[in-house]
Design a protein around this motif. Structure first.
Motif, mmCIF file in Angstrom:
data_model
loop_
_atom_site.group_PDB
_atom_site.id
_atom_site.type_symbol
_atom_site.label_atom_id
_atom_site.label_comp_id
_atom_site.label_asym_id
_atom_site.label_seq_id
_atom_site.Cartn_x
_atom_site.Cartn_y
_atom_site.Cartn_z
ATOM 1 N N ASP A 96 -30.797 -6.525 -0.573
ATOM 2 C CA ASP A 96 -30.334 -6.256 0.792
ATOM 3 C C ASP A 96 -31.334 -5.475 1.635
ATOM 4 O O ASP A 96 -31.306 -5.556 2.863
ATOM 5 C CB ASP A 96 -29.038 -5.436 0.760
ATOM 6 N N ALA A 114 -36.809 -10.042 8.205
ATOM 7 C CA ALA A 114 -36.111 -10.721 9.295
ATOM 8 C C ALA A 114 -35.549 -12.059 8.838
ATOM 9 O O ALA A 114 -34.403 -12.413 9.155
ATOM 10 C CB ALA A 114 -37.062 -10.922 10.469
ATOM 11 N N GLU A 115 -36.339 -12.799 8.075
ATOM 12 C CA GLU A 115 -35.897 -14.122 7.610
ATOM 13 C C GLU A 115 -34.636 -14.037 6.760
ATOM 14 O O GLU A 115 -33.726 -14.855 6.893
ATOM 15 C CB GLU A 115 -37.024 -14.774 6.812
ATOM 16 N N ARG A 117 -32.540 -11.465 6.747
ATOM 17 C CA ARG A 117 -31.613 -10.511 7.360
ATOM 18 C C ARG A 117 -31.439 -9.262 6.491
ATOM 19 O O ARG A 117 -30.336 -8.738 6.311
ATOM 20 C CB ARG A 117 -30.251 -11.174 7.624
ATOM 21 N N VAL A 162 -35.905 -8.021 12.785
ATOM 22 C CA VAL A 162 -34.990 -7.239 11.943
ATOM 23 C C VAL A 162 -33.948 -6.588 12.847
ATOM 24 O O VAL A 162 -34.267 -6.063 13.914
ATOM 25 C CB VAL A 162 -35.756 -6.162 11.147
ATOM 26 N N ALA A 163 -32.694 -6.624 12.441
ATOM 27 C CA ALA A 163 -31.625 -6.046 13.249
ATOM 28 C C ALA A 163 -31.808 -4.536 13.379
ATOM 29 O O ALA A 163 -32.185 -3.863 12.418
ATOM 30 C CB ALA A 163 -30.267 -6.353 12.613
ATOM 31 N N SER A 166 -30.385 -2.283 10.851
ATOM 32 C CA SER A 166 -30.919 -2.455 9.498
ATOM 33 C C SER A 166 -32.258 -1.750 9.305
ATOM 34 O O SER A 166 -32.947 -1.982 8.304
ATOM 35 C CB SER A 166 -31.083 -3.947 9.183
#
Length: 271
Positions: A96, A114-115, A117, A162-163, A166
């Motif tokens: 994660d 990013a890919e 998540r 990237v969120a 996160s």
């Protein structure tokens, strides 16, 4: 709590105690029982030591991540790596979070995060290459350097996709720092918290604790918990630790004193 699980034969603290896969898996069960929400799995010793190829690192961690994911579907799994190829392998198995302990050394790691998540930890390493110890390193202002590096990495992570929720920043105690630098970063941790990014601290049994108290690695728990208290009062959010239960109690006590948490039981003077 982010519990450390080392799949290395030469880690500075446990000297390879959890290198064997079954023993490492028992360690995961132990720390989950003690209250860890995150496990951080590492396949390469942070400091000097025998070279470990990307293929060897993948062999140490990727299948282990898959085993942990199958057994603990709700556990947050982090992998301590600076290599994008390792990041890709472990994310494919269910990791994660990518704990990029060498601060953007491989820019492609953010693209992998990013890919898939995945979350990412953005650390300050003073420009040192992976597995390099500091030697007479100097800063005009160590916290200014920490902020410039970690905030820059956080913005790069955002730009890569990237969120925001996160992304975590980490001052990286001992990495590219002498003991005085790590102590100053601890005193001034509130400056990192004030940026709004969640702050992770990895204090557990570090050399700055040992040098401050003149103690070997196995005798640094009390000093670690003292430093943890300072960081907790400043507002750190994630604690990367060897001793989960003791750190949990320390952080809970500080958080309650600070008014962020209620006592578990409060009957004194009321019953």
């Amino acid at each position: 709590m982010m519990a450390i699980v080392n799949r290395t034969p030469d880690s500075f603290y446990d000297q390879g105690a959890t290198y064997a896969e079954d023993v490492a898996f028992e360690r995961v069960a132990q720390v989950v029982d003690e209250g860890a929400e995150i496990v951080d799995i590492g396949g390469v010793k942070a400091g000097y030591g025998p070279a470990v190829s990307a293929e060897e690192e993948i062999g140490r961690v990727a299948s282990f991540v898959a085993r942990v994911r199958a057994a603990y579907p709700d556990l947050v799994i982090s992998v301590d790596t600076w290599r994008s190829e390792v990041a890709r392998a472990v994310c494919a198995e269910g990791a994660d979070v990518l704990n990029d302990a060498w601060g953007g050394h491989d820019p492609a790691l953010l693209e992998v995060a990013a890919e898939f998540r995945a979350g990412v930890v953005c650390t300050h390493t003073g420009g040192l290459k992976p597995r390099t110890d500091p030697h007479r390193i100097e800063y005009d202002d160590v916290m200014a350097s920490v902020l410039e590096a970690t905030l820059g990495l956080a913005e790069r992570a955002l730009a890569a996709g990237v969120a925001r929720e996160s992304i975590v920043i980490d001052p990286a105690h001992d990495f590219a720092k002498n003991t005085f630098h790590s102590l100053e970063v601890t005193r001034r941790l509130g400056e990192m918290v004030a940026t709004g990014w969640p702050v992770l601290v990895s204090l557990s049994n570090k050399d700055f604790v040992g040098e401050t108290l003149d103690l070997p690695a196995k005798q640094r728990l009390t000093g670690t918990l003292a430093a943890t208290s300072v960081c907790a009062l400043a507002g750190a959010r994630i604690y990367r630790v060897h001793e989960v239960r003791e750190t949990r109690q320390t952080v809970d006590m500080v958080s309650t004193i600070a008014g962020r948490r209620l006592p578990q039981r409060a009957i004194r003077g009321l019953a």
